[in-house]
Scaffold this motif. Structure first.
Motif, short mmCIF file in Angstrom:
data_model
loop_
_atom_site.label_atom_id
_atom_site.label_comp_id
_atom_site.label_asym_id
_atom_site.label_seq_id
_atom_site.Cartn_x
_atom_site.Cartn_y
_atom_site.Cartn_z
N SER A 7 -28.40 56.20 -1.70
CA SER A 7 -28.25 56.21 -3.16
C SER A 7 -29.64 56.34 -3.77
O SER A 7 -30.62 55.84 -3.23
N TYR A 8 -29.68 57.07 -4.88
CA TYR A 8 -30.95 57.30 -5.56
C TYR A 8 -30.72 57.40 -7.06
O TYR A 8 -29.59 57.49 -7.53
N ARG A 9 -31.83 57.39 -7.78
CA ARG A 9 -31.77 57.70 -9.21
C ARG A 9 -32.85 58.73 -9.50
O ARG A 9 -33.86 58.82 -8.79
N THR A 51 -30.46 59.62 -17.13
CA THR A 51 -30.67 59.27 -15.73
C THR A 51 -29.46 59.64 -14.89
O THR A 51 -28.32 59.39 -15.29
N PHE A 53 -27.62 58.88 -11.29
CA PHE A 53 -27.51 58.00 -10.12
C PHE A 53 -26.55 58.69 -9.18
O PHE A 53 -25.53 59.22 -9.62
N GLN A 54 -26.86 58.68 -7.89
CA GLN A 54 -25.95 59.33 -6.96
C GLN A 54 -25.87 58.56 -5.66
O GLN A 54 -26.84 57.95 -5.21
N LEU A 82 -32.73 54.23 -3.93
CA LEU A 82 -32.39 52.83 -4.21
C LEU A 82 -31.96 52.12 -2.94
O LEU A 82 -32.21 50.92 -2.77
N ILE A 117 -26.54 49.54 -16.95
CA ILE A 117 -27.14 50.66 -16.25
C ILE A 117 -27.79 51.62 -17.24
O ILE A 117 -28.90 52.10 -17.02
N PRO A 121 -31.97 51.53 -16.75
CA PRO A 121 -31.73 52.21 -15.48
C PRO A 121 -32.72 51.82 -14.39
O PRO A 121 -32.37 51.85 -13.21
N TYR A 126 -28.32 49.01 -6.20
CA TYR A 126 -27.29 49.67 -5.40
C TYR A 126 -25.93 49.05 -5.70
O TYR A 126 -24.95 49.77 -5.88
N LEU A 129 -24.52 50.21 -9.01
CA LEU A 129 -24.08 51.59 -8.91
C LEU A 129 -22.74 51.67 -8.18
O LEU A 129 -21.80 52.32 -8.66
#
Length: 152
Positions: A7-9, A51, A53-54, A82, A117, A121, A126, A129
């Motif tokens: 997971s990242y942003r 932002t 997030f995925q 993240l 969020i 952000p 994690y 999210l």
């Protein structure tokens, strides 16, 4: 079977967009869903203000390759991982790329997950999210709504 979950942003780099934000997101989703289906990657993308997030899930090499393409995409700036972990099952096994826009959520429980969020952000974890994505996906399935339309 073991999978990798990353997971990242990232911040949206508006100067690299040639279309409206909605059109850019639709195009991004169409390409990402096609690539993810090809590569066996599943996951979710959350748009929270400016932002992204995925969560990406799948074979480790496929997940890392997908993330590398994202980092190289000029529409994403300041990518920050993240969390990166191994697991035995996927959170979203049947979704090449679930999408949710936090600003579209006006329901009580859902907005209570998204507001922190969107407002901070850099402080989103994690767990924040995952909670927001899983709850959104479950609500969408229960409401029998289709994911955001695909446009090429």
């Amino acid at each position: 079977m073991t999978i990798t979950r990353l997971s990242y942003r990232s911040r949206i780099n508006f100067s690299e967009m040639t279309l409206s934000l909605d059109e850019e997101v639709d195009r991004l989703l169409a390409v990402a869903r096609r690539n993810n289906a090809r590569d066996g990657v599943t996951g979710a993308l959350l748009l929270a203000g400016n932002t992204f997030f995925q969560i990406l899930e799948g074979d480790g090499d496929a997940v890392e390759s997908t993330y590398s393409r994202i980092v190289d995409d000029a529409r994403h700036g300041g990518c920050l991982v993240l969390d990166r972990r191994r697991d035995t099952s996927r959170l979203l096994p049947d979704l090449p790329l679930f999408f949710a826009d936090a600003l579209d959520s006006h329901e009580g429980v859902l907005s209570s997950l998204y507001i922190p969020i969107c407002q901070a952000p850099d402080l989103a974890s994690y767990d924040d999210l995952v909670s927001a994505i899983i709850f959104s996906a479950a609500r969408q399935v229960r409401q029998d709504r289709q994911p955001r339309a695909l446009s090429a």
